[in-house]
Design a protein around this motif. Structure first.
Motif, PDB file in Angstrom:
ATOM      1  N   SER A 135      -4.582   7.695  -8.065  1.00 35.46           N
ATOM      2  CA  SER A 135      -4.904   6.440  -8.745  1.00 35.46           C
ATOM      3  C   SER A 135      -3.692   5.531  -8.833  1.00 35.46           C
ATOM      4  N   ILE A 136      -3.977   4.246  -8.917  1.00 32.66           N
ATOM      5  CA  ILE A 136      -2.962   3.238  -9.213  1.00 32.66           C
ATOM      6  C   ILE A 136      -3.317   2.645 -10.570  1.00 32.66           C
TER       7      ILE A 136
ATOM      8  N   ILE B 264       1.761   4.953 -10.133  1.00 37.89           N
ATOM      9  CA  ILE B 264       0.834   5.778  -9.358  1.00 37.89           C
ATOM     10  C   ILE B 264       0.753   7.190  -9.920  1.00 37.89           C
TER      11      ILE B 264
ATOM     12  N   ALA C  97       0.830  -1.194   0.000  1.00 41.41           N
ATOM     13  CA  ALA C  97       0.000   0.000   0.000  1.00 41.41           C
ATOM     14  C   ALA C  97       0.862   1.241   0.000  1.00 41.41           C
TER      15      ALA C  97
ATOM     16  N   ARG D 109      -6.698  -6.320  -5.765  1.00 42.21           N
ATOM     17  CA  ARG D 109      -6.589  -5.016  -5.121  1.00 42.21           C
ATOM     18  C   ARG D 109      -7.876  -4.699  -4.390  1.00 42.21           C
TER      19      ARG D 109
ATOM     20  N   LYS E  64      -9.050   0.621   0.024  1.00 42.87           N
ATOM     21  CA  LYS E  64      -7.855   0.731   0.861  1.00 42.87           C
ATOM     22  C   LYS E  64      -6.613   1.070   0.043  1.00 42.87           C
ATOM     23  N   ASN E  65      -6.756   1.147  -1.281  1.00 45.53           N
ATOM     24  CA  ASN E  65      -5.597   1.366  -2.151  1.00 45.53           C
ATOM     25  C   ASN E  65      -4.489   0.361  -1.838  1.00 45.53           C
ATOM     26  N   THR E  66      -4.889  -0.868  -1.641  1.00 45.75           N
ATOM     27  CA  THR E  66      -3.941  -1.923  -1.274  1.00 45.75           C
ATOM     28  C   THR E  66      -3.958  -3.014  -2.349  1.00 45.75           C
TER      29      THR E  66
ATOM     30  N   ASN F 288      -9.780  -1.414  -3.730  1.00 42.04           N
ATOM     31  CA  ASN F 288      -9.790  -0.012  -4.150  1.00 42.04           C
ATOM     32  C   ASN F 288     -10.008   0.928  -2.974  1.00 42.04           C
TER      33      ASN F 288
ATOM     34  N   ASN G  75      -2.175   9.200   0.754  1.00 42.87           N
ATOM     35  CA  ASN G  75      -3.308   9.182  -0.172  1.00 42.87           C
ATOM     36  C   ASN G  75      -2.836   9.523  -1.572  1.00 42.87           C
TER      37      ASN G  75
ATOM     38  N   SER H  74      -5.387  -1.351 -14.335  1.00 45.43           N
ATOM     39  CA  SER H  74      -6.468  -0.684 -13.615  1.00 45.43           C
ATOM     40  C   SER H  74      -7.833  -1.243 -13.976  1.00 45.43           C
TER      41      SER H  74
END
Length: 120
Positions: A29-30, A98, A22, A70, A74-76, A72, A26, A52
């Motif tokens: 986008s990934i 990123i 992670a 993934r 948690k952006n993990t 989304n 903040n 994505s």
């Protein structure tokens, strides 16, 4: 942005581990997510990728055993590793492309690596 990777450890052959990765802050986008690994004395090799849109791809040695995913919210990014073999022993690195803000360029980041050891 730093990538915080975790979840490595030592397991017996046939066991499972789930790696997590992670960003430390903040982000907007990934766009591309990938896992690589490097075994002692060997070059770093690609393991799995996810774009994505959700499409995934895997290196032949891990197909059917590893799953990249993934969360989304948690952006993990995760790498679920099942049916582990001694030859899976390596340091595993996450690699994320990123965009920090909506107006920033896409940049590639590497995690610090997490050790996975498969041994009886």
């Amino acid at each position: 942005v730093q990538l915080q990777a975790s979840g490595g450890g030592e397991v017996q052959p046939g066991g499972s581990l789930r790696l997590s990765c992670a960003p430390s802050e903040n982000i907007f986008s990934i766009n591309l997510m990938a896992w690589y690994r490097q075994a002692p004395g060997k070059q770093r090799e690609w393991v799995a990728s996810m774009v994505s849109g959700g499409a995934t791809s895997y290196a032949d040695p891990v197909k059917g055993r590893f799953t990249i995913s993934r969360d989304n919210a948690k952006n993990t990014v995760y790498l679920q590793m099942n049916s582990l073999k001694p030859e899976d022993t390596a340091v595993y690195y996450c690699n994320l492309s990123i965009r920090r803000t909506s107006g920033s360029r896409l940049r590639e980041y590497w995690g610090q690596g997490t050790q996975v050891t498969v041994s009886s």
